[in-house]
Design a protein around this motif. Structure first.
Motif, PDB file in Angstrom:
ATOM      1  N   SER A   1      39.920  67.778  45.012  1.00 48.05           N
ATOM      2  CA  SER A   1      41.059  67.686  45.926  1.00 48.05           C
ATOM      3  C   SER A   1      41.085  66.353  46.665  1.00 48.05           C
ATOM      4  O   SER A   1      42.126  65.708  46.748  1.00 48.05           O
ATOM      5  CB  SER A   1      41.017  68.827  46.944  1.00 48.05           C
ATOM      6  N   TRP A   2      39.941  65.945  47.213  1.00 51.73           N
ATOM      7  CA  TRP A   2      39.920  64.698  47.989  1.00 51.73           C
ATOM      8  C   TRP A   2      39.992  63.472  47.097  1.00 51.73           C
ATOM      9  O   TRP A   2      40.623  62.476  47.441  1.00 51.73           O
ATOM     10  CB  TRP A   2      38.704  64.661  48.910  1.00 51.73           C
ATOM     11  N   ALA A   3      39.334  63.516  45.936  1.00 42.61           N
ATOM     12  CA  ALA A   3      39.357  62.358  45.032  1.00 42.61           C
ATOM     13  C   ALA A   3      40.756  62.135  44.451  1.00 42.61           C
ATOM     14  O   ALA A   3      41.127  61.003  44.161  1.00 42.61           O
ATOM     15  CB  ALA A   3      38.345  62.539  43.910  1.00 42.61           C
ATOM     16  N   SER A   4      41.541  63.205  44.299  1.00 41.36           N
ATOM     17  CA  SER A   4      42.897  63.037  43.770  1.00 41.36           C
ATOM     18  C   SER A   4      43.808  62.352  44.778  1.00 41.36           C
ATOM     19  O   SER A   4      44.794  61.734  44.402  1.00 41.36           O
ATOM     20  CB  SER A   4      43.487  64.393  43.358  1.00 41.36           C
ATOM     21  N   ARG A   5      43.490  62.435  46.051  1.00 47.04           N
ATOM     22  CA  ARG A   5      44.310  61.812  47.099  1.00 47.04           C
ATOM     23  C   ARG A   5      43.770  60.464  47.551  1.00 47.04           C
ATOM     24  O   ARG A   5      44.494  59.690  48.168  1.00 47.04           O
ATOM     25  CB  ARG A   5      44.372  62.743  48.313  1.00 47.04           C
TER      26      ARG A   5
END
Length: 185
Positions: free
Chosen positions: A88-92
């Motif tokens: 989730s965080w790496a995609s943003r």
């Protein structure tokens, strides 16, 4: 991953009005973990903290026994929680990385939490500990989610049956062959 509108975390009334899952997933995870550890329904649990690299957001605290984890999602496999959080965080945020550390401080102590840029229990609009206690007891008695053919299902207490959940923005839910959204494309 649910993204809060700008300014909600700085407004005590709007923050307190968030649904429990969003409230504990966006800033009050330490309170939920600390309350869980105060009266654990299962033995052997301890706190772990996801610490993002310098300059990134994504700090999170959950409890685990090494295999099972508990946070605002409820119970799940520890590895699954970590994969979900990182994805989730790496995609943003390109280049997002983190380290996992065992919590070595009191999760309900304001001074310790403030030192780590988190709010203590007395810094919310109302006392979050009873709210966390209610949330964790609700989650421990909830029937587990089941996955069939890649579609997430939830227990519907009124009918006693499982029903499918489709998220508005979840590509996995809407790309299932035969789904209404797939036929509309």
């Amino acid at each position: 991953m649910y993204v809060l509108k700008h300014g909600i975390k700085r407004n005590p009334e709007r923050r307190w009005a968030l649904p429990d899952r969003i409230f504990f997933g966006h800033g009050a995870c330490a309170i939920l973990a600390g309350t869980f550890l105060k009266h654990p329904p299962l033995e052997g649990f301890y706190g772990e903290r996801i610490i993002p690299d310098e300059g990134f957001s994504g700090n999170h605290i959950y409890v685990t026994n090494g295999l099972i984890a508990f946070d605002y999602h409820g119970y799940c496999a520890r590895e699954r929680l970590l994969e979900h959080h990182e994805r989730s965080w790496a995609s943003r945020n390109a280049g997002w990385h983190c380290m996992i550390a065992k919590v070595d401080f009191d999760l309900l102590d304001k001074t310790e939490l403030n030192r780590r840029k988190m709010l203590g229990p007395d810094q919310y609009l109302q006392d979050p500990i009873p709210r966390a206690r209610g949330f964790s007891s609700e989650e421990t008695t909830r029937k587990p989610r089941q996955e069939r053919s890649g579609l997430q299902r939830r227990w519907r207490p009124t009918t006693g049956r499982l029903f499918p959940i489709r998220h508005r923005r979840c590509a996995a839910c809407w790309s299932i062959p035969g789904s209404a959204a797939a036929r509309l494309r």
